[in-house]
Write a protein that holds these residues in place. Structure first.
Motif, PDB file in Angstrom:
ATOM      1  N   TRP A 132       0.832  -1.213   0.000  1.00 40.39           N
ATOM      2  CA  TRP A 132       0.000   0.000   0.000  1.00 40.39           C
ATOM      3  C   TRP A 132       0.866   1.263   0.000  1.00 40.39           C
ATOM      4  CZ3 TRP A 132      -0.060   2.948   4.740  1.00 40.39           C
ATOM      5  CH2 TRP A 132      -0.736   4.163   4.608  1.00 40.39           C
ATOM      6  N   ALA A 133       1.869   1.308   0.865  1.00 37.69           N
ATOM      7  CA  ALA A 133       2.689   2.514   1.012  1.00 37.69           C
ATOM      8  C   ALA A 133       3.402   2.873  -0.280  1.00 37.69           C
ATOM      9  CB  ALA A 133       3.703   2.318   2.144  1.00 37.69           C
ATOM     10  N   TYR A 134       3.904   1.868  -0.990  1.00 38.62           N
ATOM     11  CA  TYR A 134       4.648   2.149  -2.222  1.00 38.62           C
ATOM     12  C   TYR A 134       3.749   2.454  -3.415  1.00 38.62           C
ATOM     13  CZ  TYR A 134       9.304   1.597  -0.399  1.00 38.62           C
ATOM     14  OH  TYR A 134      10.478   1.829   0.291  1.00 38.62           O
ATOM     15  N   GLN A 135       2.451   2.251  -3.256  1.00 38.50           N
ATOM     16  CA  GLN A 135       1.496   2.659  -4.289  1.00 38.50           C
ATOM     17  C   GLN A 135       0.873   4.018  -3.975  1.00 38.50           C
ATOM     18  OE1 GLN A 135      -1.352  -0.534  -4.567  1.00 38.50           O
ATOM     19  NE2 GLN A 135       0.187  -2.024  -5.208  1.00 38.50           N
ATOM     20  N   GLU A 136       1.037   4.475  -2.730  1.00 38.50           N
ATOM     21  CA  GLU A 136       0.444   5.743  -2.309  1.00 38.50           C
ATOM     22  C   GLU A 136       1.360   6.900  -2.715  1.00 38.50           C
ATOM     23  OE1 GLU A 136      -1.437   8.635  -1.522  1.00 38.50           O
ATOM     24  OE2 GLU A 136      -2.566   6.845  -0.893  1.00 38.50           O
ATOM     25  N   LYS A 137       0.915   7.693  -3.690  1.00 41.52           N
ATOM     26  CA  LYS A 137       1.757   8.746  -4.265  1.00 41.52           C
ATOM     27  C   LYS A 137       2.068   9.869  -3.287  1.00 41.52           C
ATOM     28  CE  LYS A 137       0.135   7.855  -8.978  1.00 41.52           C
ATOM     29  NZ  LYS A 137      -0.566   8.396 -10.172  1.00 41.52           N
ATOM     30  N   THR A 138       1.224  10.049  -2.281  1.00 38.76           N
ATOM     31  CA  THR A 138       1.461  11.142  -1.320  1.00 38.76           C
ATOM     32  C   THR A 138       2.367  10.730  -0.166  1.00 38.76           C
ATOM     33  OG1 THR A 138      -0.487  10.593   0.032  1.00 38.76           O
ATOM     34  CG2 THR A 138      -0.814  12.074  -1.860  1.00 38.76           C
ATOM     35  N   MET A 139       2.758   9.471  -0.107  1.00 41.14           N
ATOM     36  CA  MET A 139       3.569   8.974   1.001  1.00 41.14           C
ATOM     37  C   MET A 139       4.986   9.533   0.944  1.00 41.14           C
ATOM     38  SD  MET A 139       3.512   6.803   3.681  1.00 41.14           S
ATOM     39  CE  MET A 139       2.146   5.720   3.327  1.00 41.14           C
ATOM     40  N   ARG A 140       5.479  10.044   2.065  1.00 38.87           N
ATOM     41  CA  ARG A 140       6.851  10.551   2.136  1.00 38.87           C
ATOM     42  C   ARG A 140       7.859   9.427   1.939  1.00 38.87           C
ATOM     43  NH1 ARG A 140       6.953  13.909   7.683  1.00 38.87           N
ATOM     44  NH2 ARG A 140       8.978  12.882   7.683  1.00 38.87           N
ATOM     45  N   GLU A 141       8.991   9.770   1.329  1.00 35.37           N
ATOM     46  CA  GLU A 141      10.002   8.764   1.025  1.00 35.37           C
ATOM     47  C   GLU A 141      10.559   8.119   2.293  1.00 35.37           C
ATOM     48  OE1 GLU A 141      12.241   6.296  -1.390  1.00 35.37           O
ATOM     49  OE2 GLU A 141      10.572   7.635  -1.866  1.00 35.37           O
ATOM     50  N   ASP A 142      10.779   8.916   3.352  1.00 30.06           N
ATOM     51  CA  ASP A 142      11.326   8.335   4.584  1.00 30.06           C
ATOM     52  C   ASP A 142      10.318   7.385   5.233  1.00 30.06           C
ATOM     53  OD1 ASP A 142       9.745  10.589   5.118  1.00 30.06           O
ATOM     54  OD2 ASP A 142      10.676  10.899   7.065  1.00 30.06           O
ATOM     55  N   PHE A 143       9.023   7.670   5.087  1.00 27.35           N
ATOM     56  CA  PHE A 143       8.010   6.747   5.597  1.00 27.35           C
ATOM     57  C   PHE A 143       8.059   5.428   4.831  1.00 27.35           C
ATOM     58  CE2 PHE A 143       4.726   9.986   7.452  1.00 27.35           C
ATOM     59  CZ  PHE A 143       5.702  10.438   8.320  1.00 27.35           C
ATOM     60  N   LYS A 144       8.198   5.513   3.502  1.00 24.24           N
ATOM     61  CA  LYS A 144       8.259   4.303   2.681  1.00 24.24           C
ATOM     62  C   LYS A 144       9.463   3.452   3.059  1.00 24.24           C
ATOM     63  CE  LYS A 144       5.881   6.062  -1.438  1.00 24.24           C
ATOM     64  NZ  LYS A 144       5.970   6.283  -2.900  1.00 24.24           N
ATOM     65  N   ILE A 145      10.595   4.091   3.265  1.00 25.87           N
ATOM     66  CA  ILE A 145      11.811   3.350   3.623  1.00 25.87           C
ATOM     67  C   ILE A 145      11.624   2.640   4.959  1.00 25.87           C
ATOM     68  CG2 ILE A 145      14.217   3.622   4.318  1.00 25.87           C
ATOM     69  CD1 ILE A 145      14.442   5.829   2.213  1.00 25.87           C
ATOM     70  N   HIS A 146      11.028   3.341   5.926  1.00 25.80           N
ATOM     71  CA  HIS A 146      10.796   2.723   7.236  1.00 25.80           C
ATOM     72  C   HIS A 146       9.875   1.511   7.104  1.00 25.80           C
ATOM     73  CE1 HIS A 146       9.811   2.198  11.476  1.00 25.80           C
ATOM     74  NE2 HIS A 146       8.553   2.148  11.092  1.00 25.80           N
ATOM     75  N   ILE A 147       8.783   1.664   6.368  1.00 23.76           N
ATOM     76  CA  ILE A 147       7.829   0.567   6.212  1.00 23.76           C
ATOM     77  C   ILE A 147       8.474  -0.618   5.489  1.00 23.76           C
ATOM     78  CG2 ILE A 147       5.718  -0.095   4.987  1.00 23.76           C
ATOM     79  CD1 ILE A 147       4.665   2.738   5.731  1.00 23.76           C
ATOM     80  N   LYS A 148       9.293  -0.338   4.495  1.00 20.40           N
ATOM     81  CA  LYS A 148       9.995  -1.423   3.810  1.00 20.40           C
ATOM     82  C   LYS A 148      10.950  -2.122   4.760  1.00 20.40           C
ATOM     83  CE  LYS A 148      12.470  -2.516  -0.441  1.00 20.40           C
ATOM     84  NZ  LYS A 148      13.005  -1.994  -1.730  1.00 20.40           N
ATOM     85  N   ARG A 149      11.616  -1.353   5.592  1.00 22.71           N
ATOM     86  CA  ARG A 149      12.536  -1.949   6.571  1.00 22.71           C
ATOM     87  C   ARG A 149      11.778  -2.856   7.546  1.00 22.71           C
ATOM     88  NH1 ARG A 149      14.478  -0.628  11.723  1.00 22.71           N
ATOM     89  NH2 ARG A 149      13.237   1.273  11.770  1.00 22.71           N
ATOM     90  N   MET A 150      10.598  -2.412   8.017  1.00 25.37           N
ATOM     91  CA  MET A 150       9.810  -3.228   8.934  1.00 25.37           C
ATOM     92  C   MET A 150       9.405  -4.550   8.275  1.00 25.37           C
ATOM     93  SD  MET A 150       9.553  -1.692  11.873  1.00 25.37           S
ATOM     94  CE  MET A 150       8.199  -2.584  12.616  1.00 25.37           C
ATOM     95  N   TYR A 151       8.925  -4.451   7.052  1.00 26.62           N
ATOM     96  CA  TYR A 151       8.501  -5.656   6.331  1.00 26.62           C
ATOM     97  C   TYR A 151       9.679  -6.619   6.143  1.00 26.62           C
ATOM     98  CZ  TYR A 151       7.778  -8.497   2.157  1.00 26.62           C
ATOM     99  OH  TYR A 151       7.757  -9.528   1.261  1.00 26.62           O
ATOM    100  N   LEU A 152      10.812  -6.096   5.659  1.00 24.35           N
ATOM    101  CA  LEU A 152      11.963  -6.959   5.399  1.00 24.35           C
ATOM    102  C   LEU A 152      12.538  -7.532   6.690  1.00 24.35           C
ATOM    103  CD1 LEU A 152      13.726  -4.859   2.612  1.00 24.35           C
ATOM    104  CD2 LEU A 152      12.374  -6.951   2.342  1.00 24.35           C
ATOM    105  N   SER A 153      12.454  -6.774   7.774  1.00 21.47           N
ATOM    106  CA  SER A 153      12.954  -7.267   9.051  1.00 21.47           C
ATOM    107  C   SER A 153      12.199  -8.505   9.497  1.00 21.47           C
ATOM    108  CB  SER A 153      12.837  -6.180  10.117  1.00 21.47           C
ATOM    109  OG  SER A 153      13.637  -5.071   9.810  1.00 21.47           O
ATOM    110  N   PHE A 154      10.878  -8.468   9.412  1.00 18.19           N
ATOM    111  CA  PHE A 154      10.083  -9.632   9.788  1.00 18.19           C
ATOM    112  C   PHE A 154      10.291 -10.777   8.803  1.00 18.19           C
ATOM    113  CE2 PHE A 154       7.586  -6.490  12.233  1.00 18.19           C
ATOM    114  CZ  PHE A 154       7.595  -7.140  13.456  1.00 18.19           C
ATOM    115  N   GLU A 155      10.392 -10.459   7.523  1.00 18.57           N
ATOM    116  CA  GLU A 155      10.594 -11.509   6.525  1.00 18.57           C
ATOM    117  C   GLU A 155      11.931 -12.210   6.740  1.00 18.57           C
ATOM    118  OE1 GLU A 155       9.650 -11.952   1.869  1.00 18.57           O
ATOM    119  OE2 GLU A 155      11.172 -10.461   2.327  1.00 18.57           O
TER     120      GLU A 155
END
Length: 310
Positions: free
Chosen positions: A251-274
């Protein structure tokens, strides 16, 4: 205020009457919508009886009368709601007398699109308390201090230190804001559908703190709670969190209004659990790939957290 209370009902014949009557105590509640989700127990008949007994209680099922899960059931409840405000209540939980004390005041401000408060714990039996006290104790589930609405999304997604949690049972939403700002409501996820919804809700809507230092609703804990299976690791929590954060990441990476630092954090959270849930060789392969192709993730510190168990 005209409040619609949405209650998905599944395997809760022993508790749903208490939930319904706890909502009916408020004159602001214009309707209680029960969505019976092909429960294996006698909940269907209990819902019918409650709808016959109380004028404000509506009883509905999915068109095919099959089981669809809590998320789609809540969506069906919202679709049928006629109130100006939406609240949610699990069928084995209940509201306290102070449930809407803050909301009645805060919603006089049209900028307030949602209000959240604290959730307490009630054990339905000594057996349930013995089984699950180490999980829930007598803790208040709440946001630890008052925050500006812009701080809620970063707080819930763990970008801003110790924030606390928002729960559906202690949340009230302005329906017009919900329907105009969120194209997708609850997703049909098996686990954490409420957390995923709250992440997106806090991004799109202005959520304000209500009563945070005491409960306005109670979580009912009994032997058959679905959530206790996760909390007590009968279902491996790391697997369900991978699925949750994968959904949030997409969702975050499809949301055009999402700040880049927010996207990076969310990706880090996902990859950390994976990565935490992967084998050692897969961990090494993934980390090598990130080091070569995604230095931003590495620089944000994924390597500091992906080897400890969740």
């Amino acid at each position: 205020m005209k409040i619609s209370v949405v209650i998905p009902v599944y395997n809760a014949e022993k508790y749903v009457q208490k939930a319904v009557e706890s909502a009916l105590q408020f004159r602001e509640v214009s309707e209680v919508i029960l969505i019976e989700d092909k429960s294996p127990d006698n909940a269907l008949e209990v819902c019918r009886i409650l709808a016959e007994k109380y004028d404000k209680v509506k009883f509905i099922q999915h068109p095919d009368k099959e089981n669809h899960g809590a998320g789609p059931s809540r969506n069906l409840g919202i679709e049928n709601a006629t109130g100006d405000f939406i609240t949610f209540l699990d069928a084995d939980d209940y509201y306290l007398p102070n449930r809407f004390d803050a909301e009645k005041i805060l919603f006089q401000n049209p900028e307030v699109e949602g209000v959240y408060g604290g959730l307490g714990v009630h054990y339905y039996s000594q057996k349930a308390k013995k089984q699950y006290y180490t999980v829930f104790e007598d803790r208040l589930s709440t946001v630890y201090k008052e925050h500006h609405p812009k701080e809620v999304f970063p707080g819930l997604t763990h970008m801003r230190g110790s924030f606390g949690i928002i729960t559906l049972n202690a949340l009230t939403i302005r329906k017009s804001s919900l329907l105009s700002k969120m194209n997708i409501l609850f997703k049909p996820l098996r686990f954490h559908e409420d957390t995923e919804f709250l992440f997106r809700l806090s991004y799109y809507l202005h959520l304000y703190p209500g009563i945070l230092n005491q409960p306005i609703a109670m979580r009912g804990v009994h032997e058959d709670n679905r959530i206790t299976d996760i909390e007590t690791k009968k279902i491996k929590p790391s697997i369900t969190r991978v699925l949750l954060w994968n959904e949030v990441y997409n969702w975050a990476y499809q949301e055009k209004t999402m700040r880049e630092d927010f996207k990076i954090h969310i990706k880090r959270m996902y990859l950390s659990f994976e990565i935490a849930n992967a084998s050692f060789l897969k961990k090494m392969s993934m980390l090598t790939k990130f080091a070569l192709k995604d230095s931003k993730i590495i620089s944000k510190g994924i390597y500091n957290i992906n080897f400890r168990p969740f």
